[in-house]
Scaffold this active site. Sequence first.
Site, PDB file in Angstrom:
ATOM      1  N   GLU A 127      38.603   6.999  36.149  1.00 44.04           N
ATOM      2  CA  GLU A 127      38.861   7.612  34.845  1.00 44.04           C
ATOM      3  C   GLU A 127      37.523   8.108  34.299  1.00 44.04           C
ATOM      4  O   GLU A 127      36.932   7.503  33.400  1.00 44.04           O
ATOM      5  CB  GLU A 127      39.521   6.581  33.923  1.00 44.04           C
ATOM      6  CG  GLU A 127      40.848   6.099  34.463  1.00 44.04           C
ATOM      7  CD  GLU A 127      41.391   4.882  33.749  1.00 44.04           C
ATOM      8  OE1 GLU A 127      40.903   4.564  32.647  1.00 44.04           O
ATOM      9  OE2 GLU A 127      42.308   4.246  34.288  1.00 44.04           O
ATOM     10  N   ARG A 182      39.315  28.211  -7.859  1.00 41.60           N
ATOM     11  CA  ARG A 182      39.652  29.558  -7.393  1.00 41.60           C
ATOM     12  C   ARG A 182      40.081  29.578  -5.925  1.00 41.60           C
ATOM     13  O   ARG A 182      40.904  30.402  -5.507  1.00 41.60           O
ATOM     14  CB  ARG A 182      38.446  30.478  -7.590  1.00 41.60           C
ATOM     15  CG  ARG A 182      38.788  31.932  -7.412  1.00 41.60           C
ATOM     16  CD  ARG A 182      37.631  32.902  -7.540  1.00 41.60           C
ATOM     17  NE  ARG A 182      36.344  32.389  -7.903  1.00 41.60           N
ATOM     18  CZ  ARG A 182      35.194  32.900  -7.463  1.00 41.60           C
ATOM     19  NH1 ARG A 182      35.213  33.927  -6.632  1.00 41.60           N
ATOM     20  NH2 ARG A 182      34.036  32.413  -7.860  1.00 41.60           N
ATOM     21  N   HIS A 195      45.713  -6.142  31.936  1.00 43.00           N
ATOM     22  CA  HIS A 195      45.388  -5.034  31.031  1.00 43.00           C
ATOM     23  C   HIS A 195      45.512  -5.417  29.552  1.00 43.00           C
ATOM     24  O   HIS A 195      45.245  -4.596  28.682  1.00 43.00           O
ATOM     25  CB  HIS A 195      46.268  -3.829  31.345  1.00 43.00           C
ATOM     26  CG  HIS A 195      45.872  -3.105  32.602  1.00 43.00           C
ATOM     27  ND1 HIS A 195      45.830  -3.717  33.831  1.00 43.00           N
ATOM     28  CD2 HIS A 195      45.473  -1.820  32.823  1.00 43.00           C
ATOM     29  CE1 HIS A 195      45.457  -2.847  34.754  1.00 43.00           C
ATOM     30  NE2 HIS A 195      45.220  -1.692  34.163  1.00 43.00           N
ATOM     31  N   TYR A 232      51.247   5.749  44.906  1.00 42.79           N
ATOM     32  CA  TYR A 232      50.394   5.110  43.897  1.00 42.79           C
ATOM     33  C   TYR A 232      51.207   4.331  42.873  1.00 42.79           C
ATOM     34  O   TYR A 232      52.190   4.830  42.314  1.00 42.79           O
ATOM     35  CB  TYR A 232      49.537   6.157  43.163  1.00 42.79           C
ATOM     36  CG  TYR A 232      48.766   5.561  42.005  1.00 42.79           C
ATOM     37  CD1 TYR A 232      47.675   4.742  42.237  1.00 42.79           C
ATOM     38  CD2 TYR A 232      49.174   5.761  40.690  1.00 42.79           C
ATOM     39  CE1 TYR A 232      46.979   4.154  41.189  1.00 42.79           C
ATOM     40  CE2 TYR A 232      48.496   5.188  39.625  1.00 42.79           C
ATOM     41  CZ  TYR A 232      47.398   4.381  39.892  1.00 42.79           C
ATOM     42  OH  TYR A 232      46.728   3.786  38.860  1.00 42.79           O
ATOM     43  N   ASN A 260      51.411   2.934  31.154  1.00 46.26           N
ATOM     44  CA  ASN A 260      50.907   4.316  31.189  1.00 46.26           C
ATOM     45  C   ASN A 260      51.650   5.134  30.144  1.00 46.26           C
ATOM     46  O   ASN A 260      52.878   5.131  30.113  1.00 46.26           O
ATOM     47  CB  ASN A 260      51.136   4.936  32.569  1.00 46.26           C
ATOM     48  CG  ASN A 260      49.926   4.827  33.472  1.00 46.26           C
ATOM     49  OD1 ASN A 260      49.586   5.752  34.188  1.00 46.26           O
ATOM     50  ND2 ASN A 260      49.272   3.676  33.446  1.00 46.26           N
ATOM     51  N   PHE A 316      49.349  11.274  31.197  1.00 49.16           N
ATOM     52  CA  PHE A 316      48.983  10.208  30.270  1.00 49.16           C
ATOM     53  C   PHE A 316      47.707  10.498  29.497  1.00 49.16           C
ATOM     54  O   PHE A 316      47.338   9.755  28.586  1.00 49.16           O
ATOM     55  CB  PHE A 316      48.789   8.890  31.032  1.00 49.16           C
ATOM     56  CG  PHE A 316      47.900   9.032  32.247  1.00 49.16           C
ATOM     57  CD1 PHE A 316      46.591   9.445  32.133  1.00 49.16           C
ATOM     58  CD2 PHE A 316      48.400   8.774  33.517  1.00 49.16           C
ATOM     59  CE1 PHE A 316      45.774   9.586  33.241  1.00 49.16           C
ATOM     60  CE2 PHE A 316      47.589   8.912  34.642  1.00 49.16           C
ATOM     61  CZ  PHE A 316      46.270   9.318  34.499  1.00 49.16           C
ATOM     62  N   TYR A 333      34.701  27.621  -7.293  1.00 54.54           N
ATOM     63  CA  TYR A 333      35.479  27.633  -6.055  1.00 54.54           C
ATOM     64  C   TYR A 333      36.543  26.535  -5.990  1.00 54.54           C
ATOM     65  O   TYR A 333      37.607  26.725  -5.401  1.00 54.54           O
ATOM     66  CB  TYR A 333      34.554  27.477  -4.850  1.00 54.54           C
ATOM     67  CG  TYR A 333      33.705  28.680  -4.523  1.00 54.54           C
ATOM     68  CD1 TYR A 333      33.799  29.854  -5.259  1.00 54.54           C
ATOM     69  CD2 TYR A 333      32.809  28.636  -3.461  1.00 54.54           C
ATOM     70  CE1 TYR A 333      33.012  30.947  -4.970  1.00 54.54           C
ATOM     71  CE2 TYR A 333      32.017  29.730  -3.147  1.00 54.54           C
ATOM     72  CZ  TYR A 333      32.113  30.887  -3.909  1.00 54.54           C
ATOM     73  OH  TYR A 333      31.331  31.970  -3.605  1.00 54.54           O
TER      74      TYR A 333
END
Length: 525
Positions: A416, A287, A88, A58, A200, A332, A284
């Site tokens: 994905e 405190r 990309h 791959y 990646n 990744f 609060y």
Amino acid sequence: MVSSTQTFLYGEEELSCSIALGIESGSVQGLLSDTARNRVRKSKRVVEKIVEKGQAVYGINTGFGPLCTTNISKEETRVLQTNILKSHSVGVGKPIKSELAKLMLILKIHALARGYSGIAEETLDRILWHIENNVIPIVPSQGSVGASGDLAPLAHLFLPLIGFGKVYYEDTTIETGELFRKTGLKPLELGPKEGLALINGTQFITAHAIKVLDKFHNCLTHADIIGAMMVEGLQGSIKPFYSELHGLRPFKGNIHVAERVKLLLKGSEIMEDHIDCERVQDPYSLRCIPQVHGASRNAWLHLKELVQIELNAVTDNPVIINEELTISGGNFHGQPLAMALDYACLAASELGNISDRRIYLALEGNPGVPKLLMEDTGINSGYMILQYTTAALASENKGLCFPSSADSIPTSMGQEDHVSMGSIGARKALRVLGNLEKILAIELLTATQAFEFRKPLKSGILLDEVHKEVRKKVAFAKKDRVFADDIEQGIELVQKQTIIQRIHEVCKREQLSLKTTYSEEFENY
């Protein structure tokens, strides 16, 4: 922080946030050792042998994502790697700050230098050139889903390697082609797997996480100092900070905050003045400072521990173990940091939430402190409207607390099918921290104003010096003025860490220590 003469060996030494920030600022030099270079060459030879054999692996000689079953010929493997950077590069939105993009380069070269990615030595040297010469690629802020790593941001980050995209160069933005003409550089020809190795990874998420840790740490430290000032200004009780109480519920963050605030209040005449007062307990927001600030401290510590692992991880795909073993896995995937960043985002928002409550409390009027922190009100509104701003910022932060990691939209035609959205959570956390800095700045101004009404009683030496430092920039307000100017000064004090530095100077001069049981864990990252 790190020494100005320090060097760091990529892929060989353990990277920390402080070292990464040191390389980014130029106070540390990152180098590629012969050992790392040998590992890189060995991994590259493994990839070349895979291509020669023609076995399907791959990303080396197959398509990407849903095209993983498409075989690529030996002749086309190089074209494939160039095309992946182009295809990309689909990011949108404003560019991230150059310091973040530079951190991405630093993190990527460190991961690639581990020798599991099949990258060429020449490619690493070009990335190193960009870091050393501060020539930083333009990276859009939006477009990553944080799953196959940060694909779109990383593609933009490395477009300049092949002659495309834009860069920050000599304080301006130019096309990479112009950069090449100015410097004589030529585009690289990427070999098999190199494009995939470059895009990646989790470097976009992790670079943001480093900045989150740094800004969050600054806010946490300021919150404790300013909270102590408000306890003093409103004459709260010191008992909620006793170790006897926190030993019964020993969360690290709670103990650290309680000890730190108690040390800051040491020697205060203001606190001693009401030791036998009739009030039984405080609201609060005073405190429960150890419990609330402490919980946010614990969230910071959790993120720190995970980021430290990620800084030194190999997060690309496939991973080249040896000639017989390449693994196409999911290193990744951004989920480990995505969830922790959402947690940190909530924890930062809560610091602002309780800070806003203390500001509101200071305006209500208190024995010795006038309503709205000004004596002549009616014609003057005093500090009333400053709390409007903190209310607005606190509300905005609450709206940003929806966890990005709770959402997942399938991409890549179902390959994905679960994504982390960690990049979105990381950007969002920085937005929340930016708002938090403003809230804390306003509380600093408010606490300093309240402090004035306790005179002639004196604070302890540390908080007294903080008060003086603030007064160098912002005068006591006897009547209304343009408070936006004061707020800007307050924000600058917080961002530049002026009062923290002053406290360190005084501690050194007076031989005082603010170390707590868990200082080592909470002060180093």
